[in-house]
Write an enzyme that holds these catalytic residues in place. Structure first.
Site, PDB file in Angstrom:
ATOM      1  N   LYS A 113      -1.083  -4.054  -3.133  1.00 61.64           N
ATOM      2  CA  LYS A 113      -2.341  -3.562  -2.560  1.00 61.64           C
ATOM      3  C   LYS A 113      -2.494  -2.093  -2.928  1.00 61.64           C
ATOM      4  O   LYS A 113      -1.907  -1.235  -2.299  1.00 61.64           O
ATOM      5  CB  LYS A 113      -2.347  -3.742  -1.039  1.00 61.64           C
ATOM      6  N   ASP A 129      10.173   5.037 -10.257  1.00 59.65           N
ATOM      7  CA  ASP A 129       9.783   5.599 -11.547  1.00 59.65           C
ATOM      8  C   ASP A 129      10.469   6.930 -11.838  1.00 59.65           C
ATOM      9  O   ASP A 129      10.684   7.285 -13.003  1.00 59.65           O
ATOM     10  CB  ASP A 129       8.268   5.787 -11.617  1.00 59.65           C
ATOM     11  N   SER A 170       0.806  -1.206   0.000  1.00 58.98           N
ATOM     12  CA  SER A 170       0.000   0.000   0.000  1.00 58.98           C
ATOM     13  C   SER A 170       0.851   1.273   0.000  1.00 58.98           C
ATOM     14  O   SER A 170       1.476   1.599  -0.995  1.00 58.98           O
ATOM     15  CB  SER A 170      -0.958  -0.055   1.185  1.00 58.98           C
TER      16      SER A 170
END
Length: 433
Positions: free
Chosen positions: A340, A326, A315
């Site tokens: 999740k 990224d 999460s």
């Protein structure tokens, strides 16, 4: 997760962890409570309406949702309990374990305290989407469950002898919780082996950040372990980085292993401490992107960074590690994360019950769906069962060269990054006299 960003919780604790958005209507009984007591059919329709307006999947799992409304409103309901049962039956058609109804007691328990103190055994739970099994995301460090040997990915098969088949997270939480000092027996399946853990419940105070200055062949390294994104996490992370910066570390290892998540806002603010620019996370519902969080040019650390993750990183941990990966800010080391990335809105209903509805999902800056993919490390480093057992039995091995192979590899990678950074840093101009 709570949609006012300061309250968005990415988890549920039996503590159980899930991403929920608590809307204001749910925290106190509304003036219409008496009306719903007299008209349980209206409660059924209220739930249907909320799903119809907000559910993330506009096809409702390929179900004719209008026909469902007709079917359930045509039924007679003699009391609230019959309406509750009908609502649960109606929601089962969505085949989404995170969209669930809570009676008033379950709803009260669902309002998880994210202030940094919990009562329970110290585990975070998720419900496996295909099998509906109750799976441990991770035990919280230094809690009864952690000391007993409960591990990430353990499947809870029974609680005090009661089978968990067909049980949702809130029912499990109700059974696992209890008075401080009392005991609960969890029957756990791990890699086809079944075992019982007798765990004494306790009050758990969580300070989520632990850090230290570590000597290395490359210079002083800042090691920061973040165990949960609770209300203390942002301030404690800032203090840790500022202290380590003051000690002139050459780089950082950020350890998110077995971190099950917590407050969305905490993950965003911590990402901003490491990222000077770039997207952090996007939230997408059935209409498309509804929110995008970005760095704000106020990073407090720009030195080389390696991030440790594993199957218990979930999460909010995946939001942070995905953002750093990224944006090319950090190298991710370890094993694939939990996966999740759904947002649940938790709403109070008219009679004091509650409804958790999956309303959106999270995407990393490059558009990866966290819920399906998790975060795949740049460099995969797994632990053997013997190594996991040794660390579980002796927590002082975490973050050490001799006893933590994942940390050791992370340190080696950080050394390469430090050397790289030095090689590309222009030499200062020296004026001769």
């Amino acid at each position: 997760m709570v949609m006012t960003k300061s309250g968005l919780v990415l988890g549920a604790t039996a503590v159980a962890l899930t991403a929920v958005t608590v809307t204001g209507a749910g925290l106190h009984l509304s003036q219409s409570q008496a009306f719903f007591k007299e008209s349980p059919k209206e409660l059924v329709d209220e739930v249907w309406q909320i799903i119809d307006r907000n559910y993330v999947d506009a096809t409702f799992n390929q179900v004719d949702w209008r026909a469902v409304r007709q079917e359930y409103l045509n039924r007679p309901y003699g009391n609230r309990e019959e309406a509750y049962e009908a609502i649960r039956e109606m929601l089962e058609q969505l085949e989404d374990p995170y969209t669930r109804f809570m009676d008033p007691k379950e709803f009260e328990n669902m309002q998880i305290d994210t202030s940094g103190e919990l009562t329970g055994v110290g585990i975070q739970l998720a419900q496996e989407e295909e099998t509906n099994e109750l799976v441990v995301i991770a035990p919280i460090e230094d809690t009864p469950a952690f000391r007993a040997g409960v591990q990430a990915r353990d499947v809870i098969k029974a609680i005090d002898g009661k089978s968990t088949e067909g049980m949702d997270i809130n029912q499990a939480v109700n059974l696992i919780r209890g008075p401080v000092g009392s005991e609960v027996v969890l029957t756990i399946e791990r890699e086809e082996e079944t075992m019982n853990f007798t765990i004494r419940r306790d009050r758990i105070e969580i300070h989520p950040v632990r850090y230290s200055y570590k000597d290395s062949p490359y210079g002083g390294v800042g090691y920061i372990r973040l165990t949960q994104f609770n209300a203390n996490a942002v301030a404690e992370m800032r203090d840790a980085i500022e202290d380590l910066e003051g000690q002139n570390v050459v780089g950082y290892i950020l350890d998110l292993r077995s971190n099950p998540g917590g407050l969305l806002n905490a993950s965003i603010e911590i990402a901003r401490m490491w990222l000077d620019r770039g997207t952090i996370v996007s939230t997408v519902n059935r209409q498309g992107e509804i929110d995008r969080e970005s760095a704000n040019g106020r990073a407090i650390a720009d030195k080389p960074l390696v991030v440790l993750v594993d199957g218990g990183s979930a999460s909010a941990s995946e939001i942070l590690s995905g953002a750093l990966q990224d944006n090319g800010r950090g190298t991710i080391v370890g094993t694939q994360t939990f996966g999740k990335g759904l947002v649940q809105s938790v709403r109070g209903l008219g009679d004091g019950s509650g409804l958790a509805v999956t309303i959106a999902k999270y995407l990393t800056p490059s558009g990866r769906d966290i819920n399906h993919e998790g975060i795949v490390p740049d460099i995969e480093v797994d632990l053997s069962e013997e190594e996991r057992k040794a660390i579980r039995q002796n927590r002082t091995l975490i973050g050490t060269l001799g006893g933590d192979p994942q940390y050791s590899r992370a340190l080696s990678i950080l050394g390469d990054k430090v050397a790289e950074a030095k090689a590309t840093t222009p030499a200062p101009n020296v004026l001769s006299k």
